[in-house]
Design an enzyme around this catalytic site. Structure first.
Site, PDB file in Angstrom:
ATOM      1  N   CYS A  78       3.010  -1.758   8.556  1.00 25.01           N
ATOM      2  CA  CYS A  78       3.474  -3.251   8.175  1.00 25.01           C
ATOM      3  C   CYS A  78       3.795  -3.202   6.452  1.00 25.01           C
ATOM      4  O   CYS A  78       5.082  -3.219   6.238  1.00 25.01           O
ATOM      5  CB  CYS A  78       2.327  -4.309   8.379  1.00 25.01           C
ATOM      6  SG  CYS A  78       1.935  -4.492   9.957  1.00 25.01           S
ATOM      7  N   HIS A 139       1.714 -10.089   3.532  1.00 26.31           N
ATOM      8  CA  HIS A 139       1.335  -8.632   3.516  1.00 26.31           C
ATOM      9  C   HIS A 139       1.999  -7.931   2.312  1.00 26.31           C
ATOM     10  O   HIS A 139       2.079  -6.381   2.485  1.00 26.31           O
ATOM     11  CB  HIS A 139       1.384  -7.898   4.861  1.00 26.31           C
ATOM     12  CG  HIS A 139       0.157  -7.085   5.102  1.00 26.31           C
ATOM     13  ND1 HIS A 139       0.303  -6.217   6.084  1.00 26.31           N
ATOM     14  CD2 HIS A 139      -0.953  -6.910   4.460  1.00 26.31           C
ATOM     15  CE1 HIS A 139      -1.028  -5.387   6.121  1.00 26.31           C
ATOM     16  NE2 HIS A 139      -1.590  -5.946   5.074  1.00 26.31           N
TER      17      HIS A 139
END
Length: 584
Positions: A78, A139
């Site tokens: 990610c 993130h």
């Protein structure tokens, strides 16, 4: 004068009768909606061959736009994939990589994050007059030196508005059956602490003013009681649920811990609200799904609706949310003025399972999955682009393209220019999407696992072949498996990888599943391909300027950086209450 007054009046009438006029003035600068799903496998969608999971809204988007069949993420995890998406650069250039096992930001208590000298497409478009927002998963870090500095908050990278999860979904986030009880107890405990603190302050002042007579030991005992209560409270909430599973609106925490199953619905409302507020355009909306990452928080409306358990239910709920966003674009009269892009950050997570129940995505015919940087299943992702009137509906492109291409493509359609002081690895997709050219500008694509180069893709300019050279591949476990079930994620280096000399070679136009490596005996061009790619690797590595690895040296948990919506450690709160989106 009468004619001038009549002209002004008629002009105002035209504006009132044509509310889309202001948007038409920005036709050269389309609205942009980028939809990124988390951990979605390319084989999970109907438009990419799945006939058992229902994704009618995404399939409809594919029919109305251009389908990218050879779309590649810059990383199979990610954090680095999203860094490359935002900047148009391999994550090795920004330092969003690691030479350890931690290849993503591991906690909101870590000071790691996207370096401030990186330029995102949001920053480019903001300078062109765009209103910008990211809603959903971030993130890319949050703090540097204190829990209040928000040095890696989206606002530092060109986004005017943020609502969502600064971290990522993790197993403790859902389900949390005791959340409501804990919030109720937490508010009462904090009320008691405030009462004791007020009592301590009052008694101290009264004693200093000689208004009362009582021993200092009593006051010290009350102070000690506050500290002990705080200590034991914090010790009771060591789970990442309380410190990483939270939602923010702008710089304020709205839920800690979050109610994960309702988060997606609130995010859709936020997205629609943002588009409505900025419907006169131009605007940039990045809608970054929490779906379909484990633990797959799903509303009761969709649980049990698919043939593939909770994962399939979550995919179908995600598709429904995509439909709501697309419907809102239509309802606001913005369809012809809006470029919509849909993708996943990387391949599906094969090792995500509970018992024999699969909780990760399906990558179709492609080998491998999330965490595997070389094998196609980890980096081959769906790609859809719609812009009615500008891009042909139903067009399919088989040429190699990359998530990094979004950066220069948005620069081109917004009238901006890409930075000239750094290497931009993405390429402007518009000529390819519009049919002005038939070949991708990517001759080579480099596939990193953390800081380690695992594979290279070569698409010669005078050939239809797409060669794939593997220098390192993971060792699947247990033996005979097709993923790394014992380690959950395949490592990038060490004893659990195989170093190939000579490298493995595939032509993925003929063997997209990478099932049979080519050899000197079976491929006459073997030595030429291996040498050409080796030369490209040398040239590529010369362009890499060493920088600090954010996900190695800074990727550790710091107690004092953990976010808190109250007075630490009394941090439980819920200001959302299921309400609709607030204005920005």
């Amino acid at each position: 004068m009468p004619f001038r007054s009549l002209f002004i009046a008629l002009s105002w009438m035209c504006v009132l009768l044509n509310p889309c006029q202001s948007q038409e003035e920005h036709d050269d600068k389309p609205n942009v909606v980028l939809i990124v799903v988390d951990d979605l496998g390319i084989g999970d969608l109907g438009c990419f061959g799945n006939d058992t999971i229902r994704t009618p809204n995404i399939d409809h988007l594919a029919r109305e736009g251009v389908k990218l069949n050879h779309h590649i993420s810059a990383a199979s995890m990610c954090t680095p994939s999203r860094a490359a998406f935002l900047t148009g650069r391999y994550p090795i250039r920004s330092g969003m990589v690691s030479d350890t096992d931690n290849r993503v930001i591991i906690t909101l208590g870590a000071p790691a994050g996207l370096p401030h000298n990186e330029t995102t497409f949001a920053a480019l478009l903001k300078k062109q007059g765009y209103s910008t927002a990211v809603i959903g998963k971030w993130h890319q870090g949050l703090h540097c030196q204190s829990r209040h500095d928000h040095c890696h908050h989206p606002s530092q990278y060109g986004f005017d508005y943020f609502y969502g999860m600064p971290f990522t979904l993790i197993d403790p986030c859902w389900p949390d059956p005791s959340r409501d009880t804990e919030l109720a107890i937490g508010s009462k405990v904090w009320f008691c602490v405030q009462l004791v603190a007020i009592a301590v302050l009052t008694l101290t002042l009264a004693k200093l003013c000689h208004l009362i007579s009582l021993p200092w030991s009593l006051i010290l005992f009350m102070i000690l009681f506050i500290f002990l209560l705080g200590y034991f409270w914090f010790s009771s909430y060591t789970s990442a649920l309380y410190w990483d599973c939270l939602l923010m609106r702008e710089h304020d925490i709205t839920e800690q811990p979050m109610k994960a199953e309702r988060a997606g619905s609130i995010m859709v409302k936020e997205a629609i609200s943002f588009m409505e507020r900025h419907r006169e355009g131009p605007f940039l909306l990045v809608f970054s799904f929490l779906h379909v990452h484990v633990p797959l928080p799903t509303t009761t409306e969709f649980i049990g609706t698919s043939k593939h358990g909770l994962y399939g239910d979550n995919v179908q709920e995600m598709d429904s949310m995509v439909g709501k966003i697309l419907d809102a674009i239509d309802d606001f009269g913005l369809k012809n003025h809006t470029l919509v892009y849909f993708t996943s950050d990387h391949g599906g997570h094969l090792e995500a399972r509970v018992g024999h129940s699969q909780r990760g995505g399906w990558n179709g015919i492609y080998k491998g999955g999330k965490g595997m940087a070389g094998w196609e299943g980890g980096i081959r992702v769906p790609g859809l682009v719609r812009w009615p009137g500008r891009l042909p509906a139903g067009k399919v492109i088989e040429e190699p393209t990359s998530l990094m291409d979004v950066f220069p493509t948005l620069a081109a359609v917004s009238g901006s220019t890409v930075p000239q002081d750094r290497v931009i690895d993405g390429r402007n997709l518009m000529p390819l999407l519009q049919g002005e050219v038939q070949r991708s500008e990517h001759e080579f694509l480099f596939h990193y696992c953390g800081a380690f180069l695992h594979a290279v893709r070569w698409h010669p300019k005078d050939s239809e072949a797409v060669w794939k050279v593997h220098y390192v591949t993971p060792v699947f476990q247990p033996p005979g498996a097709h993923a790394c079930y014992e380690t959950i994620f395949c490592p990038c280096s060490g004893n659990l990888v195989t170093y190939h000399d000579p490298p493995l070679l595939f032509d993925i136009t003929r063997d997209p599943s990478e099932s049979t490596p080519l050899t000197r005996d079976t491929e006459p061009s073997f030595d030429v391909v291996i040498q050409t790619v080796a030369n490209a690797v040398k040239e590529h590595k010369r362009s890499i300027i060493p920088v600090q690895q954010q996900l190695s040296t800074l990727n550790y948990d710091n107690l004092w950086l953990k976010p808190c919506c109250g007075v630490f450690p009394f941090c439980l709160c819920d200001t959302e209450g299921g309400t609709s989106a607030a204005g920005a």
